[in-house]
Design an enzyme around this catalytic site. Structure first.
Site, PDB file in Angstrom:
ATOM      1  N   LYS A  78      36.594  73.694 -18.634  1.00 40.21           N
ATOM      2  CA  LYS A  78      36.534  72.431 -19.469  1.00 40.21           C
ATOM      3  C   LYS A  78      36.606  72.474 -20.883  1.00 40.21           C
ATOM      4  CE  LYS A  78      36.127  69.226 -15.395  1.00 40.21           C
ATOM      5  NZ  LYS A  78      35.446  68.034 -14.969  1.00 40.21           N
ATOM      6  N   ASP A 114      38.198  62.173 -16.365  1.00 39.25           N
ATOM      7  CA  ASP A 114      36.925  61.694 -15.724  1.00 39.25           C
ATOM      8  C   ASP A 114      36.261  60.355 -16.389  1.00 39.25           C
ATOM      9  OD1 ASP A 114      37.132  63.818 -13.841  1.00 39.25           O
ATOM     10  OD2 ASP A 114      36.134  65.296 -15.229  1.00 39.25           O
TER      11      ASP A 114
END
Ligand code: NAP
Length: 296
Positions: A78, A114
């Site tokens: 990420k 997210d």
């Protein structure tokens, strides 16, 4: 004679390591079909290290050329994808993690879905700031939850078994924006849980304690009452009701598992890639169908 409109085709996927089982192909295949698109969502296990970085670089070129239309990114990449991104969203920049990539006009875009996915699902709990939120755990998902809450005016207490991990998370989020004064850290121990119970309006579990197959696990001590005025959100979605959520429900608290967050972040990714609204209900049904076997 009018020509039939060609079906749009999407080559999508997920990079991470290890990938093991992932729900994402199931969700996105259902979404593509419901939206009338062709294509597939594949898993690309890419290990960390120099070989992995060059594999990521090559996939980024596929995105740039539109041979691939979209990628999700999970642990441990990420942050590793940051050097490849030309246009990074403010949220991804602040959280320090991107989980959704796509190409457009020769540029690579990166976002973090997210954070809005968590906030979207939190709305279903019917709680709102201002108030104290206690986050248990300080890993990748805690980072998204802490940023989401602090940026929507919650006072956030991040507790982790390694205090330095919680402190590091808070420090790096604070550096990235103006939310630092709403974040604090501490050790995930009984004394702190007792101390923060009083004012706590939202308890968020981001540890894997209670996840299938070790479903008896619980991040909250058995002999300590849960915060009386808190709603409880558990990022775990398998089982659908963790031991923590079961205890919270028995104590009369509002509860929510992490399935909605997972589906919401996937739906937002789908929208970035296709430019079309995501068939959220279809994705949710596709997600829950096989999980029923593991419901505890
Ligand atoms: P992660 O980066 O590994 O972080 C896990 C955190 O929990 C770390 O702080 C870790 O501390 C702590 N922890 C692990 N075992 C513990 C234990 N026995 N006691 C106390 N703390 C413990 O993992 P993640 O990516 O944040 O994922 C965490 C959970 O959230 C998983 O269950 C995952 O499935 C779920 N999740 C759900 C969604 C969703 O969309 N619903 C999204 C992401 C993740 P150490 O570093 O010391 O081990």
């Amino acid at each position: 004679m009018t020509q039939p409109t060609p079906t749009r085709r999407f080559h999508l996927g997920l990079i991470g390591y290890p990938l093991g089982h992932s729900n994402s192909p199931r969700l996105h295949h259902a979404a593509l079909e419901a939206a009338g698109f062709a294509g597939e969502y594949r898993l690309f296990p890419i290990p960390p290290g120099p070989d992995g970085q060059s594999q990521i670089a090559s996939m980024i070129e596929d995105l740039r050329r539109c041979d691939l239309q979209g990628l999700n990114v999970t642990i441990p990449h990420k942050q590793n994808v940051f050097p490849f991104i030309d246009v990074l969203s403010e949220v991804a920049k602040s959280v320090g993690a991107a989980n959704c990539l796509w190409g457009q006009d020769g540029l690579i875009y990166g976002d973090n879905t997210d954070v809005p996915g968590f906030l979207h699902d939190l709305a279903a709990l019917g709680v709102s700031a201002p108030g104290v939120a206690v986050i248990l755990g300080a890993g990748g998902s805690a980072r998204a939850a802490a940023f989401a809450l602090a940026s929507t005016s919650w006072e956030v207490q991040v507790l982790a078994r390694r205090e330095e991990q919680a402190a590091g998370l808070v420090e790096s989020l604070a550096r990235a924006g103006s939310i630092g004064n709403r974040l604090a850290s501490g050790t995930l121990d009984r004394a702190n849980l007792e101390r923060w119970s009083d004012g706590c309006r939202l308890l968020v579990n981001t540890t894997p304690l209670g996840m299938h197959p070790a479903v008896d696990g619980c991040p909250w001590p058995e002999d300590l009452p849960l915060p009386a005025a808190a709603a409880v959100y558990d990022l775990i979605y398998n089982p659908i009701e963790t031991t923590l959520l079961r205890r919270a429900r028995a104590a009369g608290l509002r509860t929510r598992n992490g399935a909605g967050m997972l589906v919401a972040q996937a739906a937002l990714s789908f929208q970035h890639w296709t430019g079309s609204p995501a068939p959220y209900a279809v994705m949710e049904r596709a997600f829950f169908a096989p999980l029923k076997v593991n419901t505890q």
